[in-house]
Design an enzyme around this catalytic site. Structure first.
Site, short mmCIF file in Angstrom:
data_model
loop_
_atom_site.label_atom_id
_atom_site.label_comp_id
_atom_site.label_asym_id
_atom_site.label_seq_id
_atom_site.Cartn_x
_atom_site.Cartn_y
_atom_site.Cartn_z
N ASP A 39 0.73 -1.22 0.36
CA ASP A 39 -0.10 -0.32 -0.11
C ASP A 39 0.57 1.22 -0.06
O ASP A 39 2.14 1.68 0.32
CB ASP A 39 -0.96 -0.09 0.99
N THR A 95 -11.40 2.47 -5.81
CA THR A 95 -12.56 3.13 -6.84
C THR A 95 -13.77 4.26 -6.51
O THR A 95 -14.72 3.64 -6.43
CB THR A 95 -13.07 1.93 -8.32
N GLU A 161 -14.72 -9.15 -6.39
CA GLU A 161 -14.96 -9.80 -4.97
C GLU A 161 -16.32 -9.26 -4.55
O GLU A 161 -16.76 -7.91 -4.74
CB GLU A 161 -13.86 -8.98 -4.36
N LEU A 163 -17.11 -9.27 -1.04
CA LEU A 163 -17.19 -9.37 -0.04
C LEU A 163 -18.47 -8.26 0.80
O LEU A 163 -18.65 -6.88 0.16
CB LEU A 163 -15.71 -9.57 0.32
N GLY A 266 -35.61 1.01 5.81
CA GLY A 266 -35.42 1.69 7.07
C GLY A 266 -34.65 3.21 6.64
O GLY A 266 -35.48 3.82 5.78
N GLY A 270 -26.10 2.47 2.51
CA GLY A 270 -25.13 3.69 2.56
C GLY A 270 -23.46 3.00 1.96
O GLY A 270 -23.83 1.71 1.95
N CYS A 273 -19.37 1.49 -1.33
CA CYS A 273 -19.58 0.41 -2.21
C CYS A 273 -21.31 0.44 -2.96
O CYS A 273 -21.81 1.15 -4.06
CB CYS A 273 -19.94 -1.65 -2.09
N LYS A 336 -23.53 0.46 8.53
CA LYS A 336 -23.61 -0.97 9.26
C LYS A 336 -23.55 -0.94 9.97
O LYS A 336 -22.16 -0.78 10.81
CB LYS A 336 -24.10 -1.88 8.06
#
Ligand code: UDX
Length: 486
Positions: A39, A95, A161, A163, A266, A270, A273, A336
């Site tokens: 990184d 991204t 991905e 996830l 609800g 958010g 993603c 979340k």
């Protein structure tokens, strides 16, 4: 590909060590690969190398430490080391949404490839995992061949991905499916070797071209966003008709063709993603000349943002009709539960708007306070539920942490000035709170405050309704995802 390197554990690198990359690196090491992750952020890398996860992801830190100790996992800031080490290089950089547009910002991805490619001197496979506009992989494949000294011996594959934050370890070790966008049998075979333990466990593998692989990701996120906004649209109708959206959702979910997941109404979705992916997808469709095919995504976005305005209306009602001078406890800041990510967090967006409308907002989140404070320093932050709730005129729950669902409304009743709670995630037991003497408000449920005109658009193409602002004030629930971006 180099035959010597075909045997034994794979040497893989992971480029970008954020939520996706760090989780991927740790899990690949757990599956037996030798892993080097890179990184540009030195602090992040030194924390990871010391066994300290720089973000909250349940289950990640023990696996990080275990694999560091086993010597399978290393971290670096050097692209020279990465190029030398890897047979397979996974691109896991962020991204985000561009600052001044809905399109995806590919600058981190371009920078990663520009740093890696000129150092690739032997055959290897570069694997894109970042979420990208369809067509990106073709362009990157050409860039790799052009810039890499190894030329065409550097291949590209696309492996999206899926996830979920909060379940990143589980989703990486036991994914629903693997998608390989490849242009050669060799690339497919190499990916099959890297993911061998997952494939042997019975995980379906979809082999396809680059474009389809890229699209699977954005199509999946668009579908999920659509499902959430569908039930939130039903919540709007329920509010107008005096019906109960929770019962409606439960009944809909019984139909196996619909299913109950991602049907929780609800405050809306958010995170880093869903919001930016549906916007970038719509922009890409426009560029491809098929904008009308995805114009519905603007409506999905608009429905979603309207829910934030609706919560503001409920809080105003709960606070006795005005937000000026009202003190409010905001329980939740993460987008979340089981995450400290505040990117495009509905809870924080509502908290900031309440503050803008004159309320004194105190935020408490079990893990996201620090990230929230960096983005919204104008809000107050408390170290506990009871500190946040002391003497407030309304309590708002917008992240459904288990510890909030388990709160005892009797014990909390004497802390507050006014016993009024807005449950924007339907995570509290409304009857229990009412029995303890609280006024209980939840969107889409009978007895909720009638819809304010501002929250009900009349034109089909209307942009997200903004909550009413005091004269001279600007801004509300915009479509920027810049809050909290890393
Ligand atoms: C999402 C996708 O689920 C994942 O597959 C992809 O790889 C990345 O984007 P994530 O952003 O981690 O994952 O969160 P997710 O669990 O999908 O929730 C997104 C948002 O939707 C959250 O704000 C959540 O609170 C909200 N949500 C989810 C609802 O409002 N209602 C629901 O029924 C489900």
């Amino acid at each position: 590909m180099n035959k010597q390197r075909e045997t034994g554990a794979q040497s893989i690198t992971v480029i970008g060590s954020g939520y996706l990359g760090a989780t991927h690196a740790v899990c690949m090491a757990e599956l037996g690969c030798r892993v080097l992750a890179v990184d540009v952020d030195e602090t992040k890398i030194s924390r990871l190398a010391a066994g300290d996860a720089p973000f909250f992801e349940p289950g990640l830190e023990p696996l990080l430490r275990k694999n560091l100790e086993a010597g399978r996992l290393h971290f670096t800031t050097s692209y020279d080391e990465v190029a030398e080490f890897g047979d397979v290089h996974f691109l896991c950089v962020n991204t985000p949404q561009q600052d001044n547009s809905d399109a995806a910002d590919l600058s981190y991805l371009d920078a990663a490839v520009a740093a890696l490619a000129p150092r690739l001197r032997r055959d290897c496979l570069v694997v894109g995992k970042s979420t990208v506009p369809v067509g990106t992989a073709v362009a990157l494949a050409k860039m790799l061949v052009r810039l890499a000294p190894a030329g065409a011996r550097v291949q590209l594959a696309w492996n999206p991905e899926f996830l979920r934050e909060g379940y990143g370890v589980e989703d990486t070790l036991r994914p629903d499916r693997l998608v390989f966008g490849v242009t050669s049998l060799e690339a497919e075979a190499r990916l099959r070797r890297v993911f061998a333990p997952i494939i042997e466990a019975g995980t379906p593998v979809v082999i396809t071209d680059y474009a389809t692989a890229e699209l699977v990701k954005v199509a999946a996120n668009s579908f999920l966003a659509t499902k959430i906004s569908f039930i939130n649209a039903m919540a709007e109708v329920c509010e107008a008709a005096g019906a109960d959206v929770l019962t409606l959702a439960a009944a809909l979910g019984q139909d196996p063709r619909i299913g109950p997941r991602f049907l929780q109404p609800g405050v809306g979705f958010g995170g880093g993603c869903l919001p930016k992916d549906i916007r970038a997808f719509a922009i890409r469709a426009d560029e491809l000349g098929v904008g009308p095919a995805l114009s519905f995504l603007q409506e999905i976005d608009a429905i979603n943002l309207r829910r934030r305005g609706r919560i503001v209306d409920l809080v105003r009602a709960a606070a006795g009709g005005t937000l000026e001078q009202c003190s409010i406890a905001m329980l939740g800041a993460a987008f979340k539960p089981n995450s400290d990510d505040v990117r495009d967090s509905p809870a924080l967006a509502v908290a900031a708007t309440l503050h803008q409308l004159g309320a004194a907002v105190t935020v408490y989140d079990p893990v996201a306070n620090d990230n929230a404070r960096r983005v919204h320093p104008q809000l107050k932050y408390a170290d506990s539920v009871s500190a946040a709730m002391a003497d407030v005129g309304a309590v708002v729950v917008l992240t459904e942490w288990d510890q909030f669902a388990e709160l005892d409304p009797v014990a909390l009743a004497n802390l507050v000035r006014r016993r009024a709670v807005v449950d924007g995630r339907h995570c509290l037991d409304g009857d229990r709170w009412r029995d303890a003497g609280w006024e209980y408000h939840a969107p889409g449920r009978p007895g909720s405050v009638p819809m304010a005109p501002a929250a009900v658009p009349t034109q089909r193409t209307q942009r997200p309704a903004l909550p009413p602002l005091a004269p001279g004030r600007t801004g509300a629930f915009g479509r920027s995802s810049s809050d909290g971006r890393r």
